[in-house]
Design an enzyme around this catalytic site. Structure first.
Site, mmCIF file in Angstrom:
data_model
loop_
_atom_site.group_PDB
_atom_site.id
_atom_site.type_symbol
_atom_site.label_atom_id
_atom_site.label_comp_id
_atom_site.label_asym_id
_atom_site.label_seq_id
_atom_site.Cartn_x
_atom_site.Cartn_y
_atom_site.Cartn_z
ATOM 1 N N ARG A 151 69.622 21.454 111.132
ATOM 2 C CA ARG A 151 69.833 22.233 112.360
ATOM 3 C C ARG A 151 71.305 22.449 112.662
ATOM 4 N NH1 ARG A 151 65.623 19.501 116.533
ATOM 5 N NH2 ARG A 151 65.849 17.787 115.076
ATOM 6 N N GLY B 92 64.506 14.871 107.898
ATOM 7 C CA GLY B 92 63.304 14.192 108.366
ATOM 8 C C GLY B 92 62.936 12.979 107.528
ATOM 9 N N TYR B 93 62.097 12.149 108.108
ATOM 10 C CA TYR B 93 61.640 10.894 107.491
ATOM 11 C C TYR B 93 61.002 11.140 106.125
ATOM 12 C CZ TYR B 93 58.599 6.626 107.484
ATOM 13 O OH TYR B 93 57.936 5.461 107.183
ATOM 14 N N TYR C 201 38.067 7.466 110.075
ATOM 15 C CA TYR C 201 38.335 7.265 108.656
ATOM 16 C C TYR C 201 38.561 8.620 107.998
ATOM 17 C CZ TYR C 201 36.275 2.822 109.946
ATOM 18 O OH TYR C 201 36.002 1.637 110.588
ATOM 19 N N SER D 167 49.253 18.028 108.889
ATOM 20 C CA SER D 167 48.953 16.705 109.421
ATOM 21 C C SER D 167 47.445 16.513 109.440
ATOM 22 C CB SER D 167 49.505 16.580 110.846
ATOM 23 O OG SER D 167 49.010 15.428 111.501
ATOM 24 N N ALA E 280 60.909 14.191 104.499
ATOM 25 C CA ALA E 280 61.722 15.134 103.722
ATOM 26 C C ALA E 280 62.839 14.423 102.969
ATOM 27 C CB ALA E 280 62.296 16.209 104.642
ATOM 28 N N LYS F 257 49.907 21.490 115.329
ATOM 29 C CA LYS F 257 49.764 21.320 113.889
ATOM 30 C C LYS F 257 48.687 22.237 113.323
ATOM 31 C CE LYS F 257 52.076 19.025 112.062
ATOM 32 N NZ LYS F 257 53.479 19.173 111.639
ATOM 33 N N GLY G 277 63.997 21.237 107.205
ATOM 34 C CA GLY G 277 63.947 19.971 107.941
ATOM 35 C C GLY G 277 64.380 18.798 107.107
ATOM 36 N N ALA G 278 65.494 18.959 106.394
ATOM 37 C CA ALA G 278 65.874 18.030 105.324
ATOM 38 C C ALA G 278 66.162 16.612 105.788
ATOM 39 C CB ALA G 278 67.100 18.586 104.590
#
Length: 359
Positions: free
Chosen positions: A40, A18-19, A317, A133, A21, A172, A15-16
């Site tokens: 992709r 990505g934000y 929190y 996540s 990555a 996730k 997923g290179a």
């Protein structure tokens, strides 16, 4: 860790584009590593042009590969000779999906399984880092009432999401559980999971899509001018998340899961911070509407009654002490991250300056 040469090792990043990555790859290249990066579609050169530009100015080497999460063995070639695998590819679809199972859950779970099947067949791999996540630690905000210290930590798991209720958090937690199950079934490679909060901060490309962008766009386009729901987010700077991935990859003491969060803010607090910095001309939210209002009108805005009941009115929190103690993460100020992110959306034209004409 098991005898990884941190100076010369090759590292796979899925997923290179990505934000997060992209920041991870930038850091790896600047440290001189050889990065095997999967995308992709190799024909969509614009999506990874920023990575090639970074590589051209760095000591490291970038090698691009095409791979689809849902295709078995798609990662075999890219993984050859790699000692570390950073599995960061995953769908981020919270709204506007047709089929939760096919659009969200299967890509996350089957994608993780396909990547780890390739790991099992690649003898060189010694450590895997999976981007999970905080959604894997809880399902609904009301879950905070079940915690002993009013904080979610790495001991908590999301047990309330399902295919029909909160399918994105469900994807996730199911993907992370799949990763742990596969790790425990062998003894050659180690697994570390990174569990970031809502990620804010500058992107390395204007083409980035992330959940935080959608939130900020709604702040800017007037959708939240009448008021925001009483909801809170854990927030973290993207650069801290990238640092955590590198520590998870190379730090011999890294183990288990790591919540990565710089603090929590309500939606109203986020609006106030942005107004203080950018002035009153953007339609940032000024009010927090009562939960009762969303019970009445929430369905018209896409909020189910069960979502309103379980997620509004409960400040949440997160305890990030483990990441500070074991990974050495020193968190950036999340208010600054928020301001920087919105400024970039302005600079990139994602948020239009025409918003300044609104009252």
């Amino acid at each position: 860790m098991k005898n990884v040469n941190t100076k010369t090792t090759s590292i796979l990043v899925t997923g290179a584009t990505g934000y997060i990555a992209s920041w991870v790859i930038k850091n790896l290249l600047e440290q001189g590593h050889t990065v095997h990066a999967t995308v992709r579609d190799l024909n969509k050169k614009k999506s990874f042009a920023h990575l090639e530009n970074i590589a051209n100015q760095s000591a490291g080497t970038l090698k691009l590969f095409e791979a689809n999460l849902l295709t078995p063995h798609a990662f075999d070639e890219a993984m050859q000779d790699c000692e570390i695998v950073l599995h960061m590819a995953s769908p981020f679809v919270v709204t506007n999906y047709k089929d939760a199972v096919k659009d969200i859950i299967e890509p996350a779970v089957i994608g993780t399984e396909n990547v780890l099947n390739s790991v099992n067949q690649t003898e060189s791999v010694k450590r895997v880092v999976v981007t999970s996540s905080i959604a894997s630690t809880y399902g609904d905000a009301i879950d905070i009432k079940q915690t002993a210290t009013n904080q979610f930590d790495e001991s908590h798991w999301n047990t309330t999401s399902s295919e029909t209720h909160q399918p994105y958090p469900y994807s996730k937690v199911m993907a992370e559980r799949k990763a742990w199950d596969m790790q425990k079934a062998q003894n050659r490679w180690e697994l570390v999971c990174v569990n970031p909060a809502l990620v804010l901060g500058p992107s390395l490309t204007a083409m980035t899509k992330s959940g935080s962008v959608e939130v900020l766009e709604q702040f800017a386009n007037g959708m939240t001018l009448a008021g925001v729901p009483p909801m809170w987010n854990g927030i973290v700077d993207v650069r801290d998340v990238a640092d955590a991935h590198l520590q998870a990859a190379f730090n011999p003491n890294a183990k288990g899961r790591y919540i990565i969060s710089g603090g929590s803010l309500s939606l109203l607090e986020m609006g106030k911070i942005l107004r203080q910095h950018f002035g009153p001309k953007f339609p940032f939210p000024r009010n927090q509407l009562p939960k009762a209002a969303f019970k009445l009108f929430g369905p018209l805005a896409g909020f189910s009654k069960s979502f309103v009941e379980l997620n509004m009115g409960y400040p949440i929190y997160f305890n990030a002490a483990k990441s500070q103690a074991e990974l050495g993460i020193q968190y950036r100020n999340i208010e600054n991250s928020l301001v920087e992110h919105f400024q970039q959306l302005l600079d990139d034209g994602v948020v239009k300056n025409t918003s300044l004409n609104r009252s």
